[in-house]
Design a protein around this motif. Structure first.
Motif, PDB file in Angstrom:
ATOM      1  N   ILE A 184      50.862 -44.476  54.031  1.00  0.00           N
ATOM      2  CA  ILE A 184      50.394 -44.056  52.705  1.00  0.00           C
ATOM      3  C   ILE A 184      50.707 -42.579  52.482  1.00  0.00           C
ATOM      4  O   ILE A 184      51.123 -42.158  51.391  1.00  0.00           O
ATOM      5  N   GLY A 185      50.519 -41.764  53.537  1.00  0.00           N
ATOM      6  CA  GLY A 185      50.797 -40.327  53.434  1.00  0.00           C
ATOM      7  C   GLY A 185      52.224 -40.039  53.031  1.00  0.00           C
ATOM      8  O   GLY A 185      52.493 -39.117  52.250  1.00  0.00           O
ATOM      9  N   GLU A 186      53.154 -40.831  53.539  1.00  0.00           N
ATOM     10  CA  GLU A 186      54.563 -40.621  53.215  1.00  0.00           C
ATOM     11  C   GLU A 186      54.903 -41.063  51.798  1.00  0.00           C
ATOM     12  O   GLU A 186      55.943 -40.681  51.262  1.00  0.00           O
ATOM     13  N   ARG A 187      54.040 -41.870  51.195  1.00  0.00           N
ATOM     14  CA  ARG A 187      54.268 -42.305  49.817  1.00  0.00           C
ATOM     15  C   ARG A 187      53.623 -41.368  48.795  1.00  0.00           C
ATOM     16  O   ARG A 187      53.894 -41.456  47.606  1.00  0.00           O
ATOM     17  N   LEU A 188      52.743 -40.469  49.288  1.00  0.00           N
ATOM     18  CA  LEU A 188      52.114 -39.508  48.395  1.00  0.00           C
ATOM     19  C   LEU A 188      53.072 -38.353  48.106  1.00  0.00           C
ATOM     20  O   LEU A 188      53.959 -38.068  48.913  1.00  0.00           O
TER      21      LEU A 188
ATOM     22  N   LYS B 101      53.500 -32.352  47.979  1.00  0.00           N
ATOM     23  CA  LYS B 101      52.624 -31.237  47.618  1.00  0.00           C
ATOM     24  C   LYS B 101      51.155 -31.612  47.759  1.00  0.00           C
ATOM     25  O   LYS B 101      50.328 -30.785  48.163  1.00  0.00           O
ATOM     26  N   VAL B 102      50.810 -32.868  47.422  1.00  0.00           N
ATOM     27  CA  VAL B 102      49.426 -33.316  47.526  1.00  0.00           C
ATOM     28  C   VAL B 102      48.977 -33.313  48.982  1.00  0.00           C
ATOM     29  O   VAL B 102      47.888 -32.842  49.324  1.00  0.00           O
ATOM     30  N   VAL B 103      49.828 -33.822  49.869  1.00  0.00           N
ATOM     31  CA  VAL B 103      49.490 -33.851  51.297  1.00  0.00           C
ATOM     32  C   VAL B 103      49.316 -32.427  51.819  1.00  0.00           C
ATOM     33  O   VAL B 103      48.373 -32.121  52.559  1.00  0.00           O
ATOM     34  N   GLN B 104      50.217 -31.542  51.425  1.00  0.00           N
ATOM     35  CA  GLN B 104      50.185 -30.169  51.928  1.00  0.00           C
ATOM     36  C   GLN B 104      48.986 -29.381  51.409  1.00  0.00           C
ATOM     37  O   GLN B 104      48.463 -28.513  52.108  1.00  0.00           O
ATOM     38  N   GLU B 105      48.532 -29.700  50.189  1.00  0.00           N
ATOM     39  CA  GLU B 105      47.515 -28.867  49.566  1.00  0.00           C
ATOM     40  C   GLU B 105      46.111 -29.466  49.618  1.00  0.00           C
ATOM     41  O   GLU B 105      45.154 -28.803  49.217  1.00  0.00           O
ATOM     42  N   ASP B 106      45.970 -30.681  50.119  1.00  0.00           N
ATOM     43  CA  ASP B 106      44.645 -31.283  50.272  1.00  0.00           C
ATOM     44  C   ASP B 106      44.294 -31.273  51.758  1.00  0.00           C
ATOM     45  O   ASP B 106      44.883 -32.008  52.549  1.00  0.00           O
ATOM     46  N   HIS B 107      43.321 -30.441  52.126  1.00  0.00           N
ATOM     47  CA  HIS B 107      43.047 -30.242  53.555  1.00  0.00           C
ATOM     48  C   HIS B 107      42.600 -31.525  54.238  1.00  0.00           C
ATOM     49  O   HIS B 107      42.984 -31.814  55.375  1.00  0.00           O
TER      50      HIS B 107
ATOM     51  N   LEU C  22      36.987 -28.610  33.005  1.00  0.00           N
ATOM     52  CA  LEU C  22      37.974 -29.557  33.513  1.00  0.00           C
ATOM     53  C   LEU C  22      39.379 -28.952  33.534  1.00  0.00           C
ATOM     54  O   LEU C  22      39.870 -28.454  32.521  1.00  0.00           O
ATOM     55  N   ARG C  23      40.006 -28.972  34.710  1.00  0.00           N
ATOM     56  CA  ARG C  23      41.399 -28.526  34.887  1.00  0.00           C
ATOM     57  C   ARG C  23      42.135 -29.607  35.692  1.00  0.00           C
ATOM     58  O   ARG C  23      42.642 -29.368  36.771  1.00  0.00           O
ATOM     59  N   GLN C  24      42.167 -30.806  35.160  1.00  0.00           N
ATOM     60  CA  GLN C  24      42.614 -31.977  35.919  1.00  0.00           C
ATOM     61  C   GLN C  24      44.040 -31.826  36.434  1.00  0.00           C
ATOM     62  O   GLN C  24      44.940 -31.398  35.723  1.00  0.00           O
ATOM     63  N   MET C  25      44.247 -32.172  37.714  1.00  0.00           N
ATOM     64  CA  MET C  25      45.572 -32.123  38.331  1.00  0.00           C
ATOM     65  C   MET C  25      46.416 -33.290  37.821  1.00  0.00           C
ATOM     66  O   MET C  25      45.896 -34.358  37.496  1.00  0.00           O
ATOM     67  N   LYS C  26      47.740 -33.072  37.766  1.00  0.00           N
ATOM     68  CA  LYS C  26      48.640 -34.038  37.136  1.00  0.00           C
ATOM     69  C   LYS C  26      48.610 -35.409  37.809  1.00  0.00           C
ATOM     70  O   LYS C  26      48.704 -36.435  37.158  1.00  0.00           O
ATOM     71  N   HIS C  27      48.479 -35.414  39.146  1.00  0.00           N
ATOM     72  CA  HIS C  27      48.546 -36.691  39.860  1.00  0.00           C
ATOM     73  C   HIS C  27      47.211 -37.438  39.860  1.00  0.00           C
ATOM     74  O   HIS C  27      47.141 -38.583  40.300  1.00  0.00           O
ATOM     75  N   GLU C  28      46.138 -36.776  39.402  1.00  0.00           N
ATOM     76  CA  GLU C  28      44.801 -37.318  39.595  1.00  0.00           C
ATOM     77  C   GLU C  28      44.454 -38.416  38.590  1.00  0.00           C
ATOM     78  O   GLU C  28      44.520 -38.223  37.370  1.00  0.00           O
TER      79      GLU C  28
ATOM     80  N   SER D  46      48.443 -17.136  48.269  1.00  0.00           N
ATOM     81  CA  SER D  46      47.693 -17.893  47.277  1.00  0.00           C
ATOM     82  C   SER D  46      48.079 -19.370  47.243  1.00  0.00           C
ATOM     83  O   SER D  46      47.485 -20.143  46.516  1.00  0.00           O
ATOM     84  N   GLN D  47      49.068 -19.763  48.031  1.00  0.00           N
ATOM     85  CA  GLN D  47      49.502 -21.157  48.005  1.00  0.00           C
ATOM     86  C   GLN D  47      48.577 -22.009  48.876  1.00  0.00           C
ATOM     87  O   GLN D  47      48.385 -21.738  50.056  1.00  0.00           O
ATOM     88  N   ASN D  48      48.033 -23.067  48.285  1.00  0.00           N
ATOM     89  CA  ASN D  48      47.121 -23.929  49.029  1.00  0.00           C
ATOM     90  C   ASN D  48      47.786 -24.560  50.246  1.00  0.00           C
ATOM     91  O   ASN D  48      47.144 -24.777  51.270  1.00  0.00           O
ATOM     92  N   SER D  49      49.076 -24.873  50.130  1.00  0.00           N
ATOM     93  CA  SER D  49      49.759 -25.520  51.254  1.00  0.00           C
ATOM     94  C   SER D  49      49.789 -24.617  52.484  1.00  0.00           C
ATOM     95  O   SER D  49      49.610 -25.082  53.610  1.00  0.00           O
ATOM     96  N   ILE D  50      49.996 -23.318  52.279  1.00  0.00           N
ATOM     97  CA  ILE D  50      50.011 -22.382  53.407  1.00  0.00           C
ATOM     98  C   ILE D  50      48.598 -22.212  53.954  1.00  0.00           C
ATOM     99  O   ILE D  50      48.379 -22.194  55.172  1.00  0.00           O
ATOM    100  N   TRP D  51      47.653 -22.094  53.066  1.00  0.00           N
ATOM    101  CA  TRP D  51      46.237 -21.970  53.463  1.00  0.00           C
ATOM    102  C   TRP D  51      45.818 -23.167  54.307  1.00  0.00           C
ATOM    103  O   TRP D  51      45.181 -23.020  55.362  1.00  0.00           O
TER     104      TRP D  51
END
Length: 853
Positions: free
Chosen positions: A825-829, A832-838, A738-744, A542-547
């Motif tokens: 920029i990717g390294e500054r994100l 978890k965001v990088v791993q879970e956003d395809h 609305l289920r807004q993500m914390k970083h958004e 169920s983890q988006n990062s693995i998916w």
């Protein structure tokens, strides 16, 4: 092949010893466990011969294969005698796999499973030639005309235990001979060891006598052993069974009293009592968590009784403890691992510690007689219960106030506080009957080959396999090599876990290492699959990062994902029923290998609009045209414009090509080139099929979509505003979803509407047609890129940001071949965001590989 006798020698082993995943063990043990050419407990040197003999060479000019993805949701239970013949950590029911095989292949085709486990793919392939009547009728009602007939299978797994189980599941067995030998050997073991499972029959505290006046003996079914804890208040030893188990209702109390000082206690707050034991095998005195026998369930004739262990029983246990076992058994140290060392604190450090002395003796006697008779099928029988029900892992539960022999906690080497020690001889007899059902099913030599190695280094003939079905390891869900260690210690061959695709702290494998290993596997699978053919990947996490890691690995290898559906196994595991991070249903990914002529043509057209439209034509041809569900038609999301665009972008990025058009321009071109129905796009020859069905069937309601960021907000609004609505109409419904993500950094609803939608004269918002949408997108892109520039000019970690601005900026940088900015920029994100956003992960990973090019 197909009945020819072949021999596995050390000289042959030397030729495959350098293949990744060659198991850890002595050559003689590998040879002894193997049955060449059908099964080798190492890389199988006969596989390419098998392919050459039974396979059909691929020729694109004459190839007429054309099959849509199997798009129906599958629901298939585990209540089948074949499924239950042997326990394993995870298994896909073979009847579920049969549906995919019948859909994608024809009789005689070769199927490959690179993570075969117990070999259910092989069982499914062969059962297509021998289905039971009820299932055959069910399939023909569901799927229409199918071609029955056995398919051939090549099964591979890194684990020697798994491949040994798969061999017994998939190779012909003389059922009559098995039954005869099992009875003979178990009879010999009972004559030798039956006394170990005897107890005196006691009624009202008195030992009963037989007709000769001797104590009447009962046969033990099982013995319950209980942990002993120390009361922190008075230091008195507490037998958990006596203190915490309510015998009347069969429930374990969360709070209980010390029966000496009366203190209220909870199990989690207590320390276990320990005892010093001299382990003559290790020649050392060890400290082990104390467990004592508290209940014996036994039979006299056909009637069962319970008793508290008495002096006779305790003396019997001590007598066995004082004797030396006359047979070999493994004393391997449990390996370093996230799961395998969990019992060290209890003193359970070596394989033999997982058994009572009595059960260890009986197991070793059966294994010895099996090996002396070169009887691999009897060894299979022993492995079917030696962990789940023969070891200290055997948990007990309570059902309707009575003891329930629950077996081991799934997917864990967990020793419970209440353990059932079973009568192994009787257990083996019952299990032999279960396995006999499996062995009676028709199987033929030459239908299946089994291979033990890593899928990262297959070395099989290119374009030779007709279909792939895999159920690979997913992240940190299961520690396969650790869970299999006890089995493999008995087999005397262990998994070489260097290339085990897993997230495991002990192995120093995180998400990146897992994804790299899975990518290497998918590259191998891509190489051996015939072009235009299909791969089915069952996904369970169920983890988006693995998916996302799995999706990325599939795409990098060259596959194109066409469909994702649900496989419902109708039964949860222990983790699924009590945890909240593991998904309760499995996803099934359908991916295809594009034809070589298309790939070559695309590479010459890469970065051009014509190349993009050629991809869409190829992709639409692979998507299902109609999906029926309960008399209605499902919307095929993969045919909607935004997902077609995402697929086109992903294919370009994986091929290192520039994305030739914006989403809005793509939507305009899509509408100009392809007929649209119900928000889905078709090839001209497909749309007639859909129209004919649509005349007689309505559409199913779309699933609700939670709004977690700007992208999902736009998708939700596009669906909602198919009926124009005012801001006042839509705002309450939007807030509800609305289920807004914390970083958004989420724009206001009104700003999202103004950037992506239009208003009519009555002030109602509506979805613009594609031509006007292009103008809106250009204005929106300017705003997004302006915001991205602010991120680029800044320093430090980005904590709150507009994800759509990151996506737009990465897309712009990719077009400019500015890979360094994407990586920076990717390294500054947040990781978890990088791993879970395809989308972000795809740009980032591909840019990493291109820095310096």
């Amino acid at each position: 092949m197909g009945g020819d006798f072949m021999k596995l020698t050390k000289e042959i082993l030397d030729k495959v010893r350098d293949i990744e995943g060659f198991p850890i063990g002595k050559d003689e043990d590998i040879i002894e466990l193997s049955d060449p050419p059908y099964y080798t407990a190492c890389p199988n040197p006969f596989i390419n011969d098998f392919i050459e003999k039974y396979g059909t060479p691929y020729d694109e000019e004459t190839d007429d294969y054309s099959v849509e993805p199997y798009a129906a949701d599958v629901s298939e239970g585990k209540n089948d005698p074949i499924y239950y013949a042997h326990s394993y950590h995870t298994k896909v029911p073979h009847k579920a796999i049969m549906r995919y095989i019948l859909h994608y292949t024809k009789p005689g085709d070769i199927i490959f499973d690179g993570f075969c486990g117990t070999g259910m793919t092989g069982v499914a392939a062969q059962m297509c030639g021998n289905p039971d009547k009820e299932f055959k009728l069910k399939i023909e009602q569901e799927m229409g005309n199918v071609e029955w007939g056995a398919r051939r299978a090549i099964l591979n797994d890194l684990s020697p235990a798994a491949t040994f189980i798969a061999y017994n599941y998939n190779t012909p067995v003389d059922a009559v001979e098995f039954e005869k030998e099992a009875k003979r050997i178990l009879g010999e073991v009972e004559k030798e060891c039956g006394w170990m499972y005897e107890t005196q029959h006691v009624v009202d505290g008195k030992v009963q006598s037989d007709v000769t006046g001797k104590p009447l003996m009962g046969k033990v079914n099982y013995i319950v052993w209980s942990d002993v804890f120390v009361c922190p208040n008075c230091t008195n030893e507490l037998i958990f069974w006596d203190a915490a188990v309510n015998k009347e209702n069969g429930k374990v109390k969360k709070e209980f009293q010390c029966y000496k000082c009366g203190a209220t206690l909870k199990k989690k707050d207590l320390e276990r009592a320990t005892e010093k034991i001299y382990d003559y095998l290790l020649k050392d005195t060890i400290g082990m968590a104390k467990q004592v026998p508290v209940l014996i369930n036994y039979s006299v004739g056909r009637k069962r009784y319970n008793k508290k262990p008495d002096e006779y029983d305790l003396k019997l246990i001590q007598r066995i403890e004082d004797m030396d076992i006359p047979y070999w058994f493994p004393i391997d140290r449990m390996p370093e691992g996230d799961e395998s060392r969990r019992n060290d604190k209890q003193g359970i450090t070596h394989v033999h510690h997982f058994y009572t002395k009595r059960n260890l003796w009986v197991l070793s006697a059966i294994v010895d007689k099996a090996k002396n008779n070169n009887f691999l099928n009897l060894l299979f029988l022993v492995t079917s219960f030696m962990i789940k029900t023969a070891s200290r892992l055997h948990n007990i539960g309570f059902k309707a106030g009575k003891i329930n022999l629950a077996g081991a906690v799934p997917n864990a080497l967990y020793i419970p506080s209440l353990v059932a020690e079973r009568n192994i001889i009787e257990l083996a007899r019952r299990k032999a009957k279960d396995i006999l059902v499996l062995f009676k099913y028709k199987k033929d030599y030459g239908d299946c080959l089994i291979n033990c190695q890593s899928t990262t280094d297959l070395r099989l003939a290119k374009d030779s396999i007709d279909y792939i079905f895999i159920d690979p390891p997913f992240g940190s869900n299961l520690m396969y090599s650790e869970l299999n260690y006890i089995w493999e210690s008995w087999l005397e061959i262990h998994t070489n876990n260097k290339t085990e695709a897993i997230i495991n702290q002990t192995q120093c494998k995180g998400l990146y290492e897992y994804q790299e290993l899975m990518k290497d596997c998918f590259v191998q699978l891509y190489n051996l699959l015939k072009p235009g053919r299909w791969m089915t990947v069952e996904f369970h996490n169920s983890q988006n990062s693995i998916w996302n890691a799995i999706q990325e690995a599939i795409l990098i290898a060259g596959f194109v994902v066409a469909d994702t559906k649900i496989l419902d196994k109708k039964q949860g595991t222990f983790i699924q029923m009590t945890g909240n991070i593991t998904a309760k249903r499995d996803l099934v990914i359908s991916a295809y290998k594009p034809k070589e002529s298309f790939v070559q043509r695309f590479l010459t057209e890469a970065g051009t609009e014509e190349g993009a439209w050629n991809f869409i034509r190829e992709h639409l041809a692979k998507l299902p045209i109609v999906i029926e569900n309960k008399g209605k038609l499902n919307v095929i999301t993969e045919r909607q414009n935004y997902l077609l665009y995402d697929s086109m972008v992903a294919f370009h990025i994986q091929k290192g090509a520039t994305i030739p058009m914006s989403a809005a321009d793509f939507y305009v071109g899509l509408q100009q080139r392809f007929p649209e129905r119900d928000g889905m796009y078709f090839l001209p020859d497909q749309v007639n099929v859909y129209d004919a069905k649509r005349l007689t069937q309505d559409l199913n309601e779309q699933l609700s979509l939670f709004v977690i960021d700007e992208k999902t907000a736009i998708q939700w609004l596009r669906s909602e505003l198919r009926t124009p609505q005012t801001y006042q109409d839509i705002q309450p419904k939007f807030l509800q979803e609305l289920r807004q993500m914390k970083h958004e950094k989420m724009p206001e609803l009104r700003d999202i509407l103004e950037e992506n939608f239009l208003q009519d004269e009555a002030g109602r918002w509506y979805v613009p047609d594609v031509n006007k949408q292009s103008d809106l997108e250009k204005l929106r892109d300017k705003r997004l890129l302006k915001e991205f520039e602010e991120y680029r000019s800044g320093k430090g970690k980005l904590k709150i940001f507009r994800t759509e601005a990151i996506r737009a900026g990465f897309k712009h940088c990719w077009r400019e071949k500015d890979y360094k900015t994407i990586v920076s920029i990717g390294e500054r994100l947040p990781e978890k965001v990088v791993q879970e956003d395809h989308s972000i992960l795809m740009y980032y990973d591909n840019s990493l590989t291109r820095i310096g090019d």
